[in-house]
Design a protein around this motif. Structure first.
Motif, PDB file in Angstrom:
ATOM      1  N   ASP A 133      36.261  31.141  41.547  1.00  0.00           N
ATOM      2  CA  ASP A 133      36.573  31.940  42.730  1.00  0.00           C
ATOM      3  C   ASP A 133      36.189  33.383  42.430  1.00  0.00           C
ATOM      4  O   ASP A 133      36.490  33.903  41.343  1.00  0.00           O
ATOM      5  CB  ASP A 133      38.067  31.867  43.064  1.00  0.00           C
ATOM      6  CG  ASP A 133      38.509  30.461  43.444  1.00  0.00           C
ATOM      7  OD1 ASP A 133      37.636  29.647  43.826  1.00  0.00           O
ATOM      8  OD2 ASP A 133      39.717  30.180  43.337  1.00  0.00           O
ATOM      9  N   GLU A 143      36.201  37.429  43.880  1.00  0.00           N
ATOM     10  CA  GLU A 143      36.682  38.441  44.817  1.00  0.00           C
ATOM     11  C   GLU A 143      36.147  39.799  44.388  1.00  0.00           C
ATOM     12  O   GLU A 143      36.160  40.130  43.196  1.00  0.00           O
ATOM     13  CB  GLU A 143      38.215  38.478  44.852  1.00  0.00           C
ATOM     14  CG  GLU A 143      38.839  37.199  45.398  1.00  0.00           C
ATOM     15  CD  GLU A 143      40.362  37.242  45.369  1.00  0.00           C
ATOM     16  OE1 GLU A 143      40.913  38.132  44.680  1.00  0.00           O
ATOM     17  OE2 GLU A 143      40.995  36.399  46.036  1.00  0.00           O
ATOM     18  N   SER A 196      34.769  37.479  49.304  1.00  0.00           N
ATOM     19  CA  SER A 196      35.664  36.439  48.793  1.00  0.00           C
ATOM     20  C   SER A 196      34.961  35.094  48.906  1.00  0.00           C
ATOM     21  O   SER A 196      34.589  34.672  50.010  1.00  0.00           O
ATOM     22  CB  SER A 196      36.975  36.418  49.576  1.00  0.00           C
ATOM     23  OG  SER A 196      37.819  35.387  49.088  1.00  0.00           O
ATOM     24  N   LYS A 197      34.722  34.446  47.752  1.00  0.00           N
ATOM     25  CA  LYS A 197      34.077  33.145  47.723  1.00  0.00           C
ATOM     26  C   LYS A 197      34.902  32.189  46.876  1.00  0.00           C
ATOM     27  O   LYS A 197      35.340  32.541  45.779  1.00  0.00           O
ATOM     28  CB  LYS A 197      32.662  33.251  47.148  1.00  0.00           C
ATOM     29  CG  LYS A 197      31.716  34.122  47.965  1.00  0.00           C
ATOM     30  CD  LYS A 197      31.357  33.486  49.295  1.00  0.00           C
ATOM     31  CE  LYS A 197      30.353  34.340  50.058  1.00  0.00           C
ATOM     32  NZ  LYS A 197      29.969  33.729  51.350  1.00  0.00           N
ATOM     33  N   LYS A 198      35.107  30.986  47.381  1.00  0.00           N
ATOM     34  CA  LYS A 198      35.918  29.993  46.689  1.00  0.00           C
ATOM     35  C   LYS A 198      35.045  28.852  46.156  1.00  0.00           C
ATOM     36  O   LYS A 198      34.053  28.476  46.782  1.00  0.00           O
ATOM     37  CB  LYS A 198      36.984  29.420  47.641  1.00  0.00           C
ATOM     38  CG  LYS A 198      37.943  30.461  48.213  1.00  0.00           C
ATOM     39  CD  LYS A 198      38.834  31.053  47.126  1.00  0.00           C
ATOM     40  CE  LYS A 198      39.858  32.002  47.718  1.00  0.00           C
ATOM     41  NZ  LYS A 198      40.705  32.635  46.679  1.00  0.00           N
ATOM     42  N   ASP A 249      37.932  27.506  37.379  1.00  0.00           N
ATOM     43  CA  ASP A 249      38.741  26.390  37.868  1.00  0.00           C
ATOM     44  C   ASP A 249      39.888  26.060  36.920  1.00  0.00           C
ATOM     45  O   ASP A 249      40.843  25.381  37.302  1.00  0.00           O
ATOM     46  CB  ASP A 249      37.867  25.155  38.087  1.00  0.00           C
ATOM     47  CG  ASP A 249      37.011  24.822  36.880  1.00  0.00           C
ATOM     48  OD1 ASP A 249      36.737  25.730  36.069  1.00  0.00           O
ATOM     49  OD2 ASP A 249      36.612  23.648  36.731  1.00  0.00           O
TER      50      ASP A 249
END
Length: 673
Positions: A620, A622, A633-635, A662
């Motif tokens: 993730d 931010e 913001s990327k998940k 993760d």
């Protein structure tokens, strides 16, 4: 051995009847067997006729003159050629399944991998018409096999039959043959297979073979050709490599094959020595070579000033390091791509030791790192990196490096093809601790080195002599140290080290952080300790100074590291010391494992990217501006490729980047625009 030599003497005398000075002749239907460990010397020419055969498991030396010859002839006394020759003189691999075993570079160790070697000297190339069979087996390097071609006038097309596949002139096909161009910092490919080694291309060139359907690991191959004459001129002046090459910002310029330099130029030497990527000496003054002879090369003393009378006469005083044994080679012919490698072996050099240091004349240098690779096998390759191009007369003479033995010539030993002598001087020494990560079966997974000496440099510095950054495929390494000990957090996200250097006086008793990125594989560590490049005796801890190396797990106590000792692995972080620490804390707050994930600027996309730790699967991301506003913001981002942080380049702002794996591992860093 006396009996064997005497018998050979009688054979030679009985057949010394050829018009062109032949001292040793093996006639039709005759067989001569040279045993492993035997040295056969012929002070003149050598010839094999018809199916007469010399099967060489040991060492054969033919020392002749301009009137002598090395020949293989048919029944009518006509010279054989590549097409009708072979099986007259065969250099045999004695332990074919041990090809991946590297012999310990020590005169007290028994070689595990041996092979027949042929040393011809003094005979001109025109008189070396004999065809030699050279057995070949090697570790599979990946998409391209790195190899030497020690045969004069050998046509490339002969490799089709010898290596069991069909090569072509199509670049990037996986069937092509390429040769490194030192001046232009690029691999040139052969557009057809009529080229002849040593005539159309250098015999000591660094060649790579397309790896598609190429098997050199499971099958012993035999290559044939005429040995190279040492009268041809085998001295190379190391000057100008990459001098006129403009790599472009971040290595983004294209070579003549439309490949971007960043896609294949790897220079771990420059970064670890305090340099900057794609600036200054980065990517320049790198020379790639192969062994041009059918005898080992000994690179032990190439950086020390020795006279030609008592040594090898080579003094590469401006050398940075030598690189060996590439692995994990990959190639991409899309998006202006070239090739890269996951791992190498390295030797760097500590020089300018204090007065009283051992020397064979002039200045003294001591190699550090993967010293077992200093003896280069026939058909193997190596790479030399020079510090810059400012020192004249940096000449590498291949002739003077030949050696039958499987270990290097020791300190104070006069040069000779088989000379060896123990080293007894230890003042002002270089001390080296090697840590070898072993799997559950005791097989090596990875390794790293910690080196100290009186003139060593502590911390990040352009004055570092021996430091080498760790290749991306390595899972064991150390981090740049803070002068007080522990991590230097200014560099934990920029590089980590395969060979780490510190000053033995100002860093005594302070800790180097070693990190294991694969606890699932590495179950124990084995210690390898050397002083002035020589292995100390098993069980030795104290070195010539009365001080030794120590280790400590995060919650443990300092323990003495001994040569050959093996200890279990339970923690990712391991503390290394030269000299026992004054106190060891029960909890060390610097023992948190830093990630190899880093944020760097990529000029190809004119933006910053996240380059991920290879052990990460997802992340993730931010990004906050300095007001605290979340702007990106990327998940669950895939870590299989770099992530581009798409910032507005028109805004001269600063940002905070937070990256979470993760598994919960977090990296926080800043972007200052």
């Amino acid at each position: 051995m006396r009996k064997s030599l005497f018998a050979i003497g009688l054979l030679a005398a009985g057949y010394s009847v050829q018009a062109q000075n032949i001292l040793c002749h093996v006639d039709t239907n005759a067989n001569m067997y040279v045993s492993k460990g035997t040295l056969v010397y012929s002070g003149g020419g050598m010839q094999m006729k018809g199916n007469g055969r010399i099967e060489n498991h040991g060492n054969v030396m033919v020392a002749g003159s301009a009137s002598d010859s090395f020949k293989t002839i048919d029944a009518s006394n006509t010279d054989k050629t590549e097409s009708n020759g072979g099986n007259n003189f065969v250099n045999v691999i004695n332990e074919p399944t041990s090809y991946a075993t590297v012999n310990t570079n020590s005169s007290t160790a028994t070689p595990s991998y041996t092979y027949g070697q042929l040393f011809i000297t003094g005979i001109p190339q025109s008189n070396i018409t004999g065809i030699v069979d050279q057995q070949y087996r090697a570790v599979n390097h990946g998409a391209y096999q790195q190899v030497g071609m020690p045969f004069y006038a050998k046509t490339l097309s002969t490799l089709n039959t010898e290596l069991g596949k069909t090569f072509s002139g199509v670049r990037g096909s996986g069937n092509d043959i390429l040769q490194w161009n030192n001046a232009n910092v690029v691999f040139n490919h052969f557009t057809n297979l009529t080229y002849r080694i040593g005539i159309d291309s250098p015999l000591y060139g660094y060649y790579i073979l397309g790896g598609t359907n190429l098997d050199v690991s499971n099958t012993t191959r035999t290559l044939t050709g005429r040995p190279y004459s040492d009268t041809n001129g085998t001295s190379v002046t190391l000057t100008g490599a990459g001098a006129n090459v403009n790599f472009g910002t971040g290595g983004g310029n294209l070579n003549q094959y439309n490949e971007k330099y960043w896609s294949y130029v790897q220079d771990g030497f420059h970064i670890a020595a305090g340099g900057t990527a794609w600036q200054g000496n980065y990517g320049k003054n790198i020379y790639q070579f192969s062994n041009p002879f059918l005898t080992n090369l000994d690179l032990r003393w190439i950086a020390t000033n020795e006279s030609a009378a008592s040594g090898d006469g080579i003094n590469l005083s401006n050398i940075q390091a030598v690189r060996f044994e590439v692995s994990g080679v990959q190639y991409s012919n899309t998006n202006n791509g070239g090739g890269g490698s996951a791992s190498y072996k390295f030797v760097s050099f500590a020089s300018n030791l204090p007065a009283g240091s051992p020397s064979t004349g002039g200045s003294t240098t001591v190699p550090t790192g993967d010293l077992d690779y200093l003896v280069v096998r026939p058909m193997s390759t190596f790479v030399i990196k020079m510090k810059d191009n400012t020192v004249a007369n940096q000449v590498l003479n291949f002739n003077n490096l030949r050696r039958f033995n499987y270990f290097s010539r020791a300190t104070g030993t006069d040069y000779g093809v088989s000379a060896s002598k123990s080293n007894t001087s230890t003042s002002g020494t270089v001390k080296q601790l090697g840590i070898i990560g072993l799997d559950v079966n005791g097989n090596e997974v990875a390794r790293t080195y910690y080196v100290v000496f009186p003139n060593g440099t502590t911390g990040h510095s352009s004055n570092a002599l021996t430091q080498i950054s760790t290749p991306s495929g390595n899972v064991l390494g150390t981090f740049e140290e803070d002068p007080a000990g522990g991590y230097d957090n200014n560099y934990t996200n920029q590089y980590w080290l395969y060979i780490n250097e510190a000053n033995e006086n100002n860093f005594k008793g302070k800790n180097i952080k070693m990190v294991n990125y694969d606890l699932s594989k590495i179950k124990s560590y084995k210690f390898e300790i050397r002083e002035n490049a020589e292995l100390v005796s098993n069980g030795t801890h104290q070195l010539s100074t009365g001080i030794g190396f120590y280790y400590k797990t995060p919650n443990g106590t300092a323990q003495a590291a001994v040569q050959g000792g093996v200890v279990p692995v339970s923690d990712a972080v391991f503390d290394l010391y030269y000299g026992e620490p004054n106190s060891v804390l029960a909890v060390d707050n610097t023992s948190v494992k830093p990630s190899r994930t880093m944020v760097v600027y990529n000029p190809d996309v004119t933006n910053y990217i996240v380059r991920f730790d290879p052990n990460w699967k997802k992340a993730d991301i931010e990004v906050y501006d300095m007001s605290g506003k979340l702007v990106i913001s990327k998940k669950a981002v895939s870590t299989s490729k770099d992530f581009v942080i798409e910032l507005d380049n028109a805004l001269k702002n600063s940002y905070v980047v937070k990256i979470v794996s993760d598994k919960g591992e977090t990296v926080n860093t800043k972007i200052l625009k």
